[in-house]
Design a protein around this motif. Structure first.
Motif, PDB file in Angstrom:
ATOM      1  N   HIS A  47       0.853  -1.192   0.000  1.00 36.15           N
ATOM      2  CA  HIS A  47       0.000   0.000   0.000  1.00 36.15           C
ATOM      3  C   HIS A  47       0.888   1.240   0.000  1.00 36.15           C
ATOM      4  CE1 HIS A  47      -2.972  -2.963   1.479  1.00 36.15           C
ATOM      5  NE2 HIS A  47      -3.837  -2.193   0.853  1.00 36.15           N
ATOM      6  N   HIS A  48       0.462   2.237  -0.743  1.00 32.60           N
ATOM      7  CA  HIS A  48       1.191   3.495  -0.827  1.00 32.60           C
ATOM      8  C   HIS A  48       0.461   4.589  -0.052  1.00 32.60           C
ATOM      9  CE1 HIS A  48       4.040   2.095  -3.864  1.00 32.60           C
ATOM     10  NE2 HIS A  48       3.028   1.536  -4.499  1.00 32.60           N
ATOM     11  N   PHE A  49       1.226   5.354   0.699  1.00 33.78           N
ATOM     12  CA  PHE A  49       0.824   6.649   1.241  1.00 33.78           C
ATOM     13  C   PHE A  49      -0.102   6.598   2.463  1.00 33.78           C
ATOM     14  CE2 PHE A  49       1.251   7.313  -3.477  1.00 33.78           C
ATOM     15  CZ  PHE A  49       2.552   7.789  -3.404  1.00 33.78           C
ATOM     16  N   ARG A  50      -1.117   5.751   2.499  1.00 35.77           N
ATOM     17  CA  ARG A  50      -2.137   5.851   3.530  1.00 35.77           C
ATOM     18  C   ARG A  50      -1.862   4.907   4.696  1.00 35.77           C
ATOM     19  NH1 ARG A  50      -4.164   7.802  -0.815  1.00 35.77           N
ATOM     20  NH2 ARG A  50      -5.781   9.412  -0.725  1.00 35.77           N
ATOM     21  N   TYR A  51      -1.541   5.473   5.844  1.00 36.71           N
ATOM     22  CA  TYR A  51      -1.222   4.710   7.049  1.00 36.71           C
ATOM     23  C   TYR A  51      -2.356   3.768   7.430  1.00 36.71           C
ATOM     24  CZ  TYR A  51      -0.107   4.012  12.043  1.00 36.71           C
ATOM     25  OH  TYR A  51       0.156   3.474  13.273  1.00 36.71           O
ATOM     26  N   ALA A  52      -3.607   4.215   7.236  1.00 37.49           N
ATOM     27  CA  ALA A  52      -4.754   3.424   7.674  1.00 37.49           C
ATOM     28  C   ALA A  52      -5.059   2.254   6.753  1.00 37.49           C
ATOM     29  CB  ALA A  52      -5.992   4.320   7.789  1.00 37.49           C
ATOM     30  N   GLU A  53      -4.491   2.238   5.550  1.00 42.54           N
ATOM     31  CA  GLU A  53      -4.769   1.154   4.609  1.00 42.54           C
ATOM     32  C   GLU A  53      -3.723   0.050   4.676  1.00 42.54           C
ATOM     33  OE1 GLU A  53      -5.354   2.553   0.652  1.00 42.54           O
ATOM     34  OE2 GLU A  53      -7.169   3.677   1.142  1.00 42.54           O
ATOM     35  N   GLY A  54      -2.492   0.404   5.006  1.00 41.10           N
ATOM     36  CA  GLY A  54      -1.426  -0.579   5.077  1.00 41.10           C
ATOM     37  C   GLY A  54      -0.087   0.112   5.193  1.00 41.10           C
ATOM     38  N   GLY A  55       0.889  -0.610   5.718  1.00 42.73           N
ATOM     39  CA  GLY A  55       2.140   0.048   6.064  1.00 42.73           C
ATOM     40  C   GLY A  55       3.339  -0.319   5.237  1.00 42.73           C
ATOM     41  N   LEU A  56       3.146  -0.881   4.025  1.00 44.19           N
ATOM     42  CA  LEU A  56       4.293  -1.428   3.309  1.00 44.19           C
ATOM     43  C   LEU A  56       4.272  -1.035   1.833  1.00 44.19           C
ATOM     44  CD1 LEU A  56       6.795  -3.233   3.586  1.00 44.19           C
ATOM     45  CD2 LEU A  56       5.334  -5.191   3.048  1.00 44.19           C
ATOM     46  N   PRO A  57       4.992  -0.001   1.437  1.00 44.79           N
ATOM     47  CA  PRO A  57       5.064   0.357   0.019  1.00 44.79           C
ATOM     48  C   PRO A  57       6.072  -0.479  -0.766  1.00 44.79           C
ATOM     49  CG  PRO A  57       6.259   1.971   1.316  1.00 44.79           C
ATOM     50  CD  PRO A  57       5.619   1.032   2.293  1.00 44.79           C
ATOM     51  N   ILE A  80       1.575  -6.768  -5.423  1.00 42.30           N
ATOM     52  CA  ILE A  80       2.244  -5.594  -5.980  1.00 42.30           C
ATOM     53  C   ILE A  80       1.292  -4.942  -6.976  1.00 42.30           C
ATOM     54  CG2 ILE A  80       4.084  -4.852  -7.559  1.00 42.30           C
ATOM     55  CD1 ILE A  80       5.884  -6.920  -6.237  1.00 42.30           C
ATOM     56  N   THR A  81       1.081  -3.633  -6.818  1.00 41.03           N
ATOM     57  CA  THR A  81       0.211  -2.889  -7.737  1.00 41.03           C
ATOM     58  C   THR A  81       1.012  -2.586  -8.995  1.00 41.03           C
ATOM     59  OG1 THR A  81      -0.938  -1.921  -5.843  1.00 41.03           O
ATOM     60  CG2 THR A  81      -1.297  -0.886  -7.977  1.00 41.03           C
ATOM     61  N   LEU A  82       0.909  -3.455  -9.969  1.00 38.17           N
ATOM     62  CA  LEU A  82       1.805  -3.413 -11.128  1.00 38.17           C
ATOM     63  C   LEU A  82       1.692  -2.130 -11.962  1.00 38.17           C
ATOM     64  CD1 LEU A  82       4.032  -5.052 -12.455  1.00 38.17           C
ATOM     65  CD2 LEU A  82       2.279  -6.194 -13.846  1.00 38.17           C
ATOM     66  N   PRO A  83       0.518  -1.530 -12.131  1.00 39.11           N
ATOM     67  CA  PRO A  83       0.471  -0.288 -12.925  1.00 39.11           C
ATOM     68  C   PRO A  83       1.321   0.844 -12.357  1.00 39.11           C
ATOM     69  CG  PRO A  83      -1.714  -1.223 -12.762  1.00 39.11           C
ATOM     70  CD  PRO A  83      -0.848  -2.006 -11.819  1.00 39.11           C
ATOM     71  N   ARG A 104      12.317 -18.886  -2.356  1.00 40.52           N
ATOM     72  CA  ARG A 104      11.059 -18.919  -1.601  1.00 40.52           C
ATOM     73  C   ARG A 104      10.097 -17.790  -1.952  1.00 40.52           C
ATOM     74  NH1 ARG A 104      12.064 -18.425   4.178  1.00 40.52           N
ATOM     75  NH2 ARG A 104      14.259 -17.912   3.854  1.00 40.52           N
ATOM     76  N   ILE A 105      10.366 -17.011  -2.979  1.00 40.97           N
ATOM     77  CA  ILE A 105       9.520 -15.864  -3.309  1.00 40.97           C
ATOM     78  C   ILE A 105       8.421 -16.261  -4.292  1.00 40.97           C
ATOM     79  CG2 ILE A 105       9.464 -13.611  -4.464  1.00 40.97           C
ATOM     80  CD1 ILE A 105      10.716 -13.490  -1.704  1.00 40.97           C
ATOM     81  N   ASP A 106       7.205 -15.786  -4.009  1.00 41.34           N
ATOM     82  CA  ASP A 106       6.079 -15.873  -4.937  1.00 41.34           C
ATOM     83  C   ASP A 106       5.629 -14.459  -5.255  1.00 41.34           C
ATOM     84  OD1 ASP A 106       4.922 -18.916  -5.053  1.00 41.34           O
ATOM     85  OD2 ASP A 106       5.872 -18.500  -3.126  1.00 41.34           O
ATOM     86  N   LEU A 107       5.260 -14.219  -6.507  1.00 39.96           N
ATOM     87  CA  LEU A 107       5.018 -12.866  -6.982  1.00 39.96           C
ATOM     88  C   LEU A 107       3.530 -12.678  -7.273  1.00 39.96           C
ATOM     89  CD1 LEU A 107       6.770 -10.380  -7.559  1.00 39.96           C
ATOM     90  CD2 LEU A 107       7.039 -11.200  -9.911  1.00 39.96           C
ATOM     91  N   GLY A 108       2.805 -12.114  -6.295  1.00 39.83           N
ATOM     92  CA  GLY A 108       1.399 -11.803  -6.469  1.00 39.83           C
ATOM     93  C   GLY A 108       1.233 -10.406  -7.035  1.00 39.83           C
ATOM     94  N   LEU A 109       0.384 -10.284  -8.056  1.00 39.36           N
ATOM     95  CA  LEU A 109       0.229  -9.034  -8.789  1.00 39.36           C
ATOM     96  C   LEU A 109      -1.244  -8.662  -8.905  1.00 39.36           C
ATOM     97  CD1 LEU A 109       2.528 -10.047 -11.788  1.00 39.36           C
ATOM     98  CD2 LEU A 109       3.226  -8.699  -9.791  1.00 39.36           C
ATOM     99  N   GLY A 110      -1.500  -7.343  -9.043  1.00 42.48           N
ATOM    100  CA  GLY A 110      -2.852  -6.875  -9.262  1.00 42.48           C
ATOM    101  C   GLY A 110      -2.844  -5.487  -9.861  1.00 42.48           C
ATOM    102  N   SER A 111      -4.026  -5.016 -10.212  1.00 45.92           N
ATOM    103  CA  SER A 111      -4.134  -3.707 -10.862  1.00 45.92           C
ATOM    104  C   SER A 111      -4.331  -2.571  -9.879  1.00 45.92           C
ATOM    105  CB  SER A 111      -5.283  -3.717 -11.875  1.00 45.92           C
ATOM    106  OG  SER A 111      -6.517  -4.004 -11.233  1.00 45.92           O
ATOM    107  N   GLY A 112      -4.590  -2.876  -8.597  1.00 52.35           N
ATOM    108  CA  GLY A 112      -4.699  -1.823  -7.595  1.00 52.35           C
ATOM    109  C   GLY A 112      -6.117  -1.361  -7.376  1.00 52.35           C
ATOM    110  N   GLY A 113      -6.323  -0.676  -6.206  1.00 51.29           N
ATOM    111  CA  GLY A 113      -7.685  -0.303  -5.877  1.00 51.29           C
ATOM    112  C   GLY A 113      -7.904   1.092  -5.333  1.00 51.29           C
ATOM    113  N   THR A 114      -6.852   1.839  -5.024  1.00 53.07           N
ATOM    114  CA  THR A 114      -7.011   3.180  -4.457  1.00 53.07           C
ATOM    115  C   THR A 114      -6.682   4.214  -5.526  1.00 53.07           C
ATOM    116  OG1 THR A 114      -6.329   2.330  -2.294  1.00 53.07           O
ATOM    117  CG2 THR A 114      -6.337   4.725  -2.584  1.00 53.07           C
ATOM    118  N   PRO A 115      -7.691   4.840  -6.119  1.00 52.91           N
ATOM    119  CA  PRO A 115      -7.441   5.728  -7.268  1.00 52.91           C
ATOM    120  C   PRO A 115      -6.448   6.847  -6.986  1.00 52.91           C
ATOM    121  CG  PRO A 115      -9.779   5.227  -7.110  1.00 52.91           C
ATOM    122  CD  PRO A 115      -9.137   4.669  -5.867  1.00 52.91           C
ATOM    123  N   SER A 116      -6.511   7.454  -5.800  1.00 55.81           N
ATOM    124  CA  SER A 116      -5.640   8.599  -5.531  1.00 55.81           C
ATOM    125  C   SER A 116      -4.170   8.211  -5.463  1.00 55.81           C
ATOM    126  CB  SER A 116      -6.058   9.297  -4.237  1.00 55.81           C
ATOM    127  OG  SER A 116      -5.932   8.415  -3.140  1.00 55.81           O
TER     128      SER A 116
END
Length: 341
Positions: A47-57, A80-83, A104-116
């Protein structure tokens, strides 16, 4: 589909109400605790920027550190928010982290959900689906050893990391997109219900995604389906409800801001509307047994969000889930070695 019971994973968004460094320390301890109790994989969200959404950019930086403090548990990005990323740099970082972790790494990807969150990266959130597809193709090509431009290819090489991509989705289209290349499928702990069926169960909206994924999956590839679920196990139901009252109401507000319809009713209503499984081990086992989706997945990833109980209660929940809930359901623990570095 395999008849084998699902394996177990632990998922964290790093949401403890403490400073960032302590959030990281807590998450590390929780992952190491999960490893001690035989949990096979740990997923961390970006998560980027928002403390209340998650703590790991920067999840791959974090997981490289965790790899040095663990020995067996698999470590995965969820997601990882690939866009918002440079796809070649994601490939490079993932390869280095994978080598440091012993594969031991697995790479989970998605398009993201927080527009700002898209704006600081120069991206239009309305174009995220198209950008995701474009960057996914670049990432896949890089991991396969293809030319990433001007005759260059990854160094170090990616090995089998291409076979450890997972894609997150809310839609049957996304299920097909994950299935065609043989990637893993990531299903959320909750997701919006269609306007025409607001009372639909999570199984009602996720089983069609699984159907689409399996229909698209090559015959040569075994299915990999992880379902994340909100699970909080406590020694008494009263204790579980005490933490849920605070956390679920706060989490429901976040879901409403994202556009989901979550009625502001009783705590029992909120537990139902947020697809939460909580209580004593016996109660949680019964609740999870009623989730029809879980009979079709290869892995169940449990997380305490949005209950967001204190760190000590999270550790206790991990213990109770691994030692009492999972055995009662006949679920496995360790993830078999999927690949070698």
């Amino acid at each position: 589909m395999t008849d084998a019971p699902p394996t177990l994973a632990f998922f964290t968004r790093l949401l403890d109400e403490v400073p960032a460094a302590q959030r990281y320390d807590n998450a590390i301890e929780q992952i190491r605790h999960a490893e001690r109790f035989g949990i096979g994989r740990a997923w961390v969200a970006q998560h980027h920027f928002r403390y209340a959404e998650g703590g790991l950019p920067s999840p791959l930086v974090f997981l490289a550190h965790v790899a040095a403090l663990t020995t067996e548990i698999r470590l995965a990005t969820g997601i990882i928010t690939l866009p918002l990323e440079d796809a070649v740099r994601v490939a490079e970082d993932a390869v280095v982290a994978d080598l440091l972790s012993g594969g031991r790494i697995d790479l989970g990807l998605g398009s993201g959900g927080t527009p700002s969150s898209f704006i600081p990266f120069g991206q239009d959130p309305k174009a995220k689906a198209q950008v995701y597809d474009e960057k996914l193709a670049v990432l896949q090509n890089a991991l396969r050893g293809g030319d990433v431009g001007a005759g260059n290819s990854l160094n170090p090489v990616a090995g089998s990391l291409i076979d450890r991509i997972w894609q997150a989705t809310f839609s049957s289209f996304g299920g097909t997109r994950a299935g065609v290349p043989g990637d893993g499928l990531l299903l959320s702990r909750t997701q919006p219900r269609p306007a025409e069926a607001p009372e639909a169960s999570l199984a009602d909206v996720q089983n069609p995604i699984i159907d689409a994924y399996l229909a698209a999956l090559p015959a040569s590839r075994a299915p990999r389906i992880t379902a994340s679920r909100t699970v909080f196990v406590a020694d008494t139901r009263a204790e579980a409800l005490r933490w849920a009252e605070q956390g679920l109401r706060r989490g429901a507000e976040g879901l409403r801001r994202s556009g989901q319809v979550i009625p502001d009713g009783s705590l029992d209503d909120l537990i139902r509307y947020t697809d939460t499984h909580l209580g004593t081990p016996e109660e949680v086992a019964a609740s999870l047994a009623a989730d029809a989706t879980l009979g079709r997945v290869t892995e169940v990833a449990f997380q305490v969000h949005s209950v967001d109980a204190p760190h000590e209660q999270v550790l206790r929940s991990i213990e109770l889930f691994a030692s009492e809930v999972a055995p009662a359901l006949g679920w496995g623990a360790r993830v078999e070695a999927e690949v070698t570095a």
